[in-house]
Design a protein around this motif. Structure first.
Motif, PDB file in Angstrom:
ATOM      1  N   PRO A  31      17.641  -8.416  12.611  1.00 27.09           N
ATOM      2  CA  PRO A  31      16.594  -7.742  13.368  1.00 27.09           C
ATOM      3  C   PRO A  31      16.127  -8.605  14.544  1.00 27.09           C
ATOM      4  CG  PRO A  31      15.679  -8.786  11.439  1.00 27.09           C
ATOM      5  CD  PRO A  31      17.117  -9.168  11.469  1.00 27.09           C
ATOM      6  N   ALA A  32      15.574  -7.972  15.546  1.00 26.74           N
ATOM      7  CA  ALA A  32      15.022  -8.718  16.678  1.00 26.74           C
ATOM      8  C   ALA A  32      13.826  -9.536  16.227  1.00 26.74           C
ATOM      9  CB  ALA A  32      14.629  -7.751  17.784  1.00 26.74           C
ATOM     10  N   SER A  33      13.107  -9.019  15.268  1.00 29.28           N
ATOM     11  CA  SER A  33      11.877  -9.658  14.832  1.00 29.28           C
ATOM     12  C   SER A  33      11.780  -9.505  13.318  1.00 29.28           C
ATOM     13  CB  SER A  33      10.700  -8.969  15.528  1.00 29.28           C
ATOM     14  OG  SER A  33       9.535  -9.722  15.352  1.00 29.28           O
ATOM     15  N   CYS A  34      11.438 -10.582  12.656  1.00 27.91           N
ATOM     16  CA  CYS A  34      11.585 -10.589  11.197  1.00 27.91           C
ATOM     17  C   CYS A  34      10.586 -11.533  10.547  1.00 27.91           C
ATOM     18  CB  CYS A  34      13.012 -11.037  10.882  1.00 27.91           C
ATOM     19  SG  CYS A  34      13.408 -10.996   9.154  1.00 27.91           S
ATOM     20  N   THR A  35      10.004 -11.099   9.444  1.00 27.24           N
ATOM     21  CA  THR A  35       9.128 -11.951   8.645  1.00 27.24           C
ATOM     22  C   THR A  35       9.747 -12.154   7.264  1.00 27.24           C
ATOM     23  OG1 THR A  35       7.123 -11.130   9.732  1.00 27.24           O
ATOM     24  CG2 THR A  35       6.854 -12.166   7.576  1.00 27.24           C
ATOM     25  N   PHE A  36       9.950 -13.412   6.894  1.00 24.74           N
ATOM     26  CA  PHE A  36      10.407 -13.729   5.541  1.00 24.74           C
ATOM     27  C   PHE A  36       9.186 -14.122   4.702  1.00 24.74           C
ATOM     28  CE2 PHE A  36      14.185 -14.586   8.104  1.00 24.74           C
ATOM     29  CZ  PHE A  36      15.189 -13.988   7.348  1.00 24.74           C
ATOM     30  N   VAL A  37       9.144 -13.616   3.485  1.00 19.60           N
ATOM     31  CA  VAL A  37       8.007 -13.895   2.608  1.00 19.60           C
ATOM     32  C   VAL A  37       8.477 -14.707   1.408  1.00 19.60           C
ATOM     33  CG1 VAL A  37       6.109 -12.892   1.287  1.00 19.60           C
ATOM     34  CG2 VAL A  37       6.977 -11.709   3.327  1.00 19.60           C
ATOM     35  N   LEU A  38       7.803 -15.807   1.164  1.00 15.29           N
ATOM     36  CA  LEU A  38       8.191 -16.722   0.086  1.00 15.29           C
ATOM     37  C   LEU A  38       6.973 -17.149  -0.712  1.00 15.29           C
ATOM     38  CD1 LEU A  38       9.473 -17.916   3.060  1.00 15.29           C
ATOM     39  CD2 LEU A  38      10.916 -19.086   1.421  1.00 15.29           C
ATOM     40  N   SER A  39       7.225 -17.661  -1.887  1.00 20.01           N
ATOM     41  CA  SER A  39       6.157 -18.214  -2.708  1.00 20.01           C
ATOM     42  C   SER A  39       6.341 -19.732  -2.833  1.00 20.01           C
ATOM     43  CB  SER A  39       6.162 -17.562  -4.084  1.00 20.01           C
ATOM     44  OG  SER A  39       5.011 -17.947  -4.813  1.00 20.01           O
ATOM     45  N   ASP A  40       5.272 -20.410  -3.192  1.00 19.55           N
ATOM     46  CA  ASP A  40       5.330 -21.864  -3.378  1.00 19.55           C
ATOM     47  C   ASP A  40       6.086 -22.192  -4.672  1.00 19.55           C
ATOM     48  OD1 ASP A  40       3.505 -21.066  -5.283  1.00 19.55           O
ATOM     49  OD2 ASP A  40       1.835 -22.244  -4.501  1.00 19.55           O
ATOM     50  N   HIS A  41       5.646 -23.167  -5.430  1.00 22.18           N
ATOM     51  CA  HIS A  41       6.349 -23.566  -6.654  1.00 22.18           C
ATOM     52  C   HIS A  41       6.116 -22.581  -7.800  1.00 22.18           C
ATOM     53  CE1 HIS A  41       2.330 -25.107  -6.664  1.00 22.18           C
ATOM     54  NE2 HIS A  41       2.398 -25.422  -7.926  1.00 22.18           N
ATOM     55  N   HIS A  42       5.188 -21.638  -7.618  1.00 16.09           N
ATOM     56  CA  HIS A  42       4.978 -20.581  -8.616  1.00 16.09           C
ATOM     57  C   HIS A  42       5.646 -19.296  -8.152  1.00 16.09           C
ATOM     58  CE1 HIS A  42       2.130 -22.978 -10.824  1.00 16.09           C
ATOM     59  NE2 HIS A  42       1.285 -23.058  -9.812  1.00 16.09           N
ATOM     60  N   ASP A  43       6.048 -18.443  -9.100  1.00 16.93           N
ATOM     61  CA  ASP A  43       6.444 -17.083  -8.737  1.00 16.93           C
ATOM     62  C   ASP A  43       5.207 -16.321  -8.266  1.00 16.93           C
ATOM     63  OD1 ASP A  43       9.103 -17.459  -9.430  1.00 16.93           O
ATOM     64  OD2 ASP A  43       8.809 -16.805 -11.501  1.00 16.93           O
ATOM     65  N   LEU A  44       5.435 -15.250  -7.548  1.00 16.19           N
ATOM     66  CA  LEU A  44       4.318 -14.387  -7.170  1.00 16.19           C
ATOM     67  C   LEU A  44       3.678 -13.801  -8.425  1.00 16.19           C
ATOM     68  CD1 LEU A  44       5.762 -12.367  -4.130  1.00 16.19           C
ATOM     69  CD2 LEU A  44       4.146 -14.276  -4.063  1.00 16.19           C
ATOM     70  N   ALA A  45       2.354 -13.649  -8.396  1.00 11.74           N
ATOM     71  CA  ALA A  45       1.656 -12.951  -9.478  1.00 11.74           C
ATOM     72  C   ALA A  45       1.994 -11.465  -9.408  1.00 11.74           C
ATOM     73  CB  ALA A  45       0.153 -13.172  -9.338  1.00 11.74           C
ATOM     74  N   ALA A  46       1.725 -10.741 -10.497  1.00  8.86           N
ATOM     75  CA  ALA A  46       2.112  -9.324 -10.572  1.00  8.86           C
ATOM     76  C   ALA A  46       1.508  -8.515  -9.423  1.00  8.86           C
ATOM     77  CB  ALA A  46       1.686  -8.750 -11.924  1.00  8.86           C
ATOM     78  N   ASP A  47       0.239  -8.753  -9.105  1.00  5.15           N
ATOM     79  CA  ASP A  47      -0.385  -7.957  -8.042  1.00  5.15           C
ATOM     80  C   ASP A  47       0.178  -8.355  -6.669  1.00  5.15           C
ATOM     81  OD1 ASP A  47      -1.617 -10.456  -8.328  1.00  5.15           O
ATOM     82  OD2 ASP A  47      -3.452  -9.766  -7.346  1.00  5.15           O
ATOM     83  N   GLU A  48       0.508  -9.617  -6.499  1.00 10.46           N
ATOM     84  CA  GLU A  48       1.136 -10.042  -5.237  1.00 10.46           C
ATOM     85  C   GLU A  48       2.517  -9.406  -5.098  1.00 10.46           C
ATOM     86  OE1 GLU A  48      -0.861 -14.536  -5.044  1.00 10.46           O
ATOM     87  OE2 GLU A  48       1.048 -14.216  -6.082  1.00 10.46           O
ATOM     88  N   GLN A  49       3.255  -9.407  -6.199  1.00  8.24           N
ATOM     89  CA  GLN A  49       4.595  -8.817  -6.163  1.00  8.24           C
ATOM     90  C   GLN A  49       4.520  -7.328  -5.831  1.00  8.24           C
ATOM     91  OE1 GLN A  49       7.641 -10.643  -6.605  1.00  8.24           O
ATOM     92  NE2 GLN A  49       8.274  -8.738  -5.616  1.00  8.24           N
ATOM     93  N   ALA A  50       3.522  -6.645  -6.399  1.00  5.32           N
ATOM     94  CA  ALA A  50       3.358  -5.210  -6.116  1.00  5.32           C
ATOM     95  C   ALA A  50       3.033  -4.986  -4.641  1.00  5.32           C
ATOM     96  CB  ALA A  50       2.258  -4.630  -7.005  1.00  5.32           C
ATOM     97  N   ALA A  51       2.173  -5.823  -4.083  1.00  8.68           N
ATOM     98  CA  ALA A  51       1.827  -5.689  -2.659  1.00  8.68           C
ATOM     99  C   ALA A  51       3.051  -5.942  -1.792  1.00  8.68           C
ATOM    100  CB  ALA A  51       0.705  -6.671  -2.305  1.00  8.68           C
TER     101      ALA A  51
END
Lengths: 198, 198
Positions: free
Chosen positions: B141-161
């Motif tokens: 893509p011309a423009s792109c956002t990658f989303v990552l988590s720190d040393h923890h996995d995403l919490a359930a509500d974060e994953q849903a969002a």
């Protein structure tokens, strides 16, 4: 087996440095610490087939073995603590003999040429260089040593020694990367069988 | 434009932490600092088309813009100092307004969902996930956002969002990497036009 040799030009060879001033008073030891983490650590895992050799001022080499290292964490301070404790044992290292300072962390009075000579006994020696051939043209060897420099380019005599020892000079991509970033990319290249197995 | 959003679950939202204890007392801020360097720095250069957003405890976001950031160095301590000085300015940030705390470093009272909503206005939102499709199947893509988590996995509500906001979920390779390593690999993927131009 994957090995990374990183040349540290300004890094300390004695343990009298502060863990709170790695980028300043400790001669950019931060660069080398990031290289160790990049070479050996994955998310919640260790690369047991990898090792990294930090050649400090052409005089002392600190070696981390993924298969046996303990207490390694990715932050610069933890790695620097292991380097410092290795340097505390450097006096016990005589000639080319390795002393195990802590589990999986070794120290020897080994300069760059000797480190290269050791590597050459164990498989392909690969120089990472922006003017090299594309890494994708490299036939993946069973055993391989990548040689990198810290924030400085190699000095002329170091470059000559590497030219003599290296089996290949390869580039990883069009962007000049930090040494630790280059190690991440090299590991990724090998992890994916040359980008064939994502 | 490349953007990296990194979720910090334990990181501080106030500046009362020591630069000498990033991996301990500062809630693994070391992880996020390495992500900033991985996203924005090359050897002796800055990625002017890149930015990185550190979402701290779903409450405060610190944003680094490669185009304008100054005094950035790759060591964790330097990056953490910029984060700390941004957090000192957080009180001046009202609502979703960004405050520029130092050149190219901004702070806002922005949580994860709001950060994702901003990203979605600007191009593709890509979740990095080991069960995603291979990154090589992603049309660049011309423009792109990658989303990552720190040393923890995403919490359930974060994953849903994130599931709701993301246009794609991709994996970078067979090895689970640290967040900063994944950023290096993503940058490399984009630098080489999907490994076509080494």
């Amino acid at each position: 087996m994957r090995r990374f040799i990183v040349v540290g030009h300004d890094a300390p060879t004695t343990p009298d440095f502060s863990l709170s001033d790695l980028a300043g008073g400790a001669g950019r030891l931060d660069v080398l610490c990031r290289c160790v983490a990049a070479a050996l650590l994955t998310s919640h895992g260790i690369r047991e087939d990898a090792s990294v050799w930090l050649v400090l001022r052409d005089a002392v080499t600190v070696r981390f073995e993924g298969a046996t290292v303990r207490n390694l964490a990715p932050d610069e301070r933890t790695v620097a603590g292991l380097v410092r404790s290795a340097l505390e044992s450097a006096d016990r290292a005589v000639g080319a003999m390795w002393v195990e300072a802590s589990p999986g962390v070794f120290v020897a009075k080994l300069g760059f040429e000797s480190a290269l000579a050791s590597a050459a006994e164990d498989g392909l020696v690969v120089q990472l260089h922006e003017d090299g051939t594309a890494v994708t043209e490299l036939e993946e060897p069973a055993s391989c040593t990548f040689v990198l420099s810290d924030h400085h380019d190699l000095a002329a005599d170091e470059q000559a020694a590497l030219d003599a020892a290296a089996d290949a000079a390869v580039r990883l991509g069009p962007t000049r990367l930090h040494a630790d970033q280059a190690i991440v990319v090299a590991n990724h290249f090998l992890d994916t069988d040359g980008y064939a197995a994502i």
